[in-house]
Write an enzyme that holds these catalytic residues in place. Structure first.
Site, PDB file in Angstrom:
ATOM      1  N   SER A 242       0.485  -1.733  -0.045  1.00 33.73           N
ATOM      2  CA  SER A 242      -0.332  -0.289   0.188  1.00 33.73           C
ATOM      3  C   SER A 242       1.187   1.333  -0.269  1.00 33.73           C
ATOM      4  CB  SER A 242      -0.825  -0.240   1.547  1.00 33.73           C
ATOM      5  OG  SER A 242      -2.505   0.787   0.573  1.00 33.73           O
ATOM      6  N   ASP A 469      -8.979  -4.082  -6.125  1.00 37.55           N
ATOM      7  CA  ASP A 469      -7.859  -2.729  -5.793  1.00 37.55           C
ATOM      8  C   ASP A 469      -9.122  -1.818  -5.025  1.00 37.55           C
ATOM      9  OD1 ASP A 469      -6.723  -1.845  -3.359  1.00 37.55           O
ATOM     10  OD2 ASP A 469      -5.012  -3.470  -3.869  1.00 37.55           O
ATOM     11  N   HIS A 497      -7.173  -5.867  -0.969  1.00 36.78           N
ATOM     12  CA  HIS A 497      -6.239  -5.047  -0.800  1.00 36.78           C
ATOM     13  C   HIS A 497      -5.075  -5.573  -1.081  1.00 36.78           C
ATOM     14  CE1 HIS A 497      -3.982  -1.284  -0.512  1.00 36.78           C
ATOM     15  NE2 HIS A 497      -4.009  -1.016   0.395  1.00 36.78           N
TER      16      HIS A 497
END
Length: 528
Positions: A242, A469, A497
């Site tokens: 991320s 995502d 995610h």
């Protein structure tokens, strides 16, 4: 109401219960970056600075930084199961190393064998603001083959968790802040939202003034190079998820010759400005919600009906509107407001394994019981059962608002952009647009701008993207892979995610083979 939408791994969310986007979502530039503000759009936000490129730092270590690079770390047992912890010093201001230090918490777990040790594998779960040490101790000691060959290591970035954390509101203040209406319908509600943003920013300045100007992604990446040297490694081996992909890519841009093996999972695109980032992410959460709705309507007891995904979206919007007028009881002093309900739904979008839970909690909310969605919201905000909040919701805007200029600077700019946000997501667009105003009132001016990262000369880098995502849309992974001169893109065709360690043997095998043997997957490899 979210201080900002977080970019972080789904594991941390599911562990608690089961990005959101920021008004100034992350990006950064170094003092040496060839980056400059781009022209503004009609809404006042910068256009992507696609032609600006992050410039590498000189390979020689400046004399003023040598004491940091040469420091010896003193380790002690912590966290059980063979973990060790220490404290590392870094300059608070890299432009003025003599002005004072910042202390950063570091943890590691030494390679277990068998097989020869490759090096230290640094991990970061994203945020910005998530504790890398917590992630290391809770989730990262697997797979066994990687654990055998690497010393697993983590540093809480400056301003985060154990590393001189940013502090802002009291727990009671934070409770009120998260309930603030983020879909204002009247001038009075707009003023209340702005007042909340101003108070949050003012209190952060009061309680954390020392560090607020020095928590940028550039500075955190430079800290990682100091840690690399202190650990005795010539190259940096790294797995970032991320926002951790932006941190890793930034390191590669600054120190391309020091990149070892680097996995960037759930990639961000550093070449886009705040407004573009927010629009893209709004659309990403809409994609994730559509996937959830398509699954939900297959169940006869779907709380959003069984007609179509569009109808499911309309029913969710109707629930949010109802909660805006009449918050639901939760069995405690706090009620489930529209803002808390939205956060709860968003939290479940990070991982499809939370979808059955979300179905149950939406049914409860429609029946007047808001406890379930409040639990999801609390997990997102990292609010424990005693009412205490972790530091992440304070560190997150501190980093984001320093890295990029705010997407909007006035309520009128938000109003002008509402149609584009609502087009990106009829369900979440309004909330996300107003959330994008929070950095406008931040007490520290941004030091970064959008830029490309090429990292010319770096060893092969593996970029991983998931097609549905929500927090880091797949297009961002494609964009980052195209910018990095040595990158290979690995695609997971699925929901949720990030991809590594989430159940795909195809993904995990490809990444593990890269980490252990340096072998990159074939070009355009897709996993399901």
């Amino acid at each position: 109401m979210a201080t900002s939408r977080l970019l972080r791994t789904s594991a941390a969310l599911l562990a608690a219960t089961a990005l959101l986007i920021s008004g100034c979502s992350s990006g950064s530039s170094s003092p040496g970056a060839e980056a400059s503000p781009g022209p503004t759009t009609e809404a006042g936000a910068q256009r992507p600075a696609a032609d600006a490129t992050l410039a590498p730092l000189p390979s020689a270590t400046p004399a003023g930084l040598r004491p940091y690079y040469d420091q010896k770390l003193s380790w002690h047992p912590c966290g059980g199961s063979g973990f060790e912890c220490t404290t590392m010093k870094a300059p608070l201001d890299y432009a003025d190393p003599g002005a004072g230090d910042i202390k950063l918490a570091v943890a590691r777990k030494k390679a277990t064998g068998p097989g020869s040790r490759i090096g230290s594998l640094l991990v970061n779960p994203g945020g910005p603001g998530a504790s890398a040490i917590d992630y290391l101790q809770q989730y990262a000691p697997q797979p066994a083959a990687v654990r055998a060959r690497y010393d697993l290591a983590a540093v809480d970035p400056r301003g985060v968790a154990r590393s001189e954390p940013v502090k802002c509101l009291s727990n009671k203040q934070m409770d009120r802040y998260t309930q603030t209406d983020q879909t204002p319908d009247t001038p009075a509600e707009v003023n209340k939202l702005i007042s909340a943003y101003r108070t949050f920013a003012k209190d952060c300045q009061t309680r954390s003034g020392k560090v607020l100007s020095h928590v940028s992604t550039i500075e955190a990446a430079r800290d990682m190079d100091v840690l690399r040297a202190a650990l005795g490694d010539k190259k940096l081996y790294y797995v970032g998820a991320s926002y951790g992909t932006l941190l890793g890519a930034t390191y590669a841009g600054l120190y391309p010759s020091r990149v070892g093996r680097m996995v960037l999972d759930g990639a961000m695109n550093p070449a886009i400005d705040s407004r573009t980032t927010n629009i893209d992410q709004t659309a990403g959460f809409n994609t994730a919600f559509t996937a959830f709705a398509a699954d939900c309507i297959k169940h006869k007891n779907c709380p959003l009906g069984t007609k179509s995904t569009e109808d499911a979206g309309n029913q969710l919007s109707a629930l949010f509107k109802k909660l805006d007028a009449h918050p639901a009881a939760t069995g405690e002093d706090r009620q489930l407001t529209e803002s808390l309900a939205t956060t709860g739904v968003i939290a479940a979008m990070y991982d499809e394994r939370a979808w059955p839970l979300l179905r149950d909690y939406l049914a409860q909310a429609k029946a007047g019981n808001g406890r379930g969605l409040l639990t999801l919201s609390d997990s997102y905000y990292e609010r424990d059962p005693n009412g205490s909040y972790a530091n992440q919701m304070y560190a997150n805007p501190a980093v984001n608002c320093l890295d990029l200029a705010s997407a909007f600077t006035t309520p009128d700019q938000v109003r002008a952009a509402l149609p584009s946000f609502r087009k990106a997501s009829p369900v979440f667009g309004t909330s996300f647009a107003w959330a994008a105003l929070n950095c406008a009132y931040w007490p520290v001016k941004p030091t970064g701008t959008a830029h490309r990262i090429e990292a010319k000369g770096a060893a092969p880098i593996l970029v991983v993207g998931t097609t549905r995502d929500p927090a880091t849309p797949y297009d961002w992974a494609k964009a980052l892979a195209s910018q990095l001169s040595s990158a290979t893109l690995l695609t997971y065709e699925g929901d949720g995610h990030t991809a590594y360690g989430r159940g795909s043997d195809c993904i995990d095998t490809a990444i593990n083979n890269y980490l252990l043997n340096g072998t990159v997957p074939p070009k355009n490899k897709h996993c399901k």
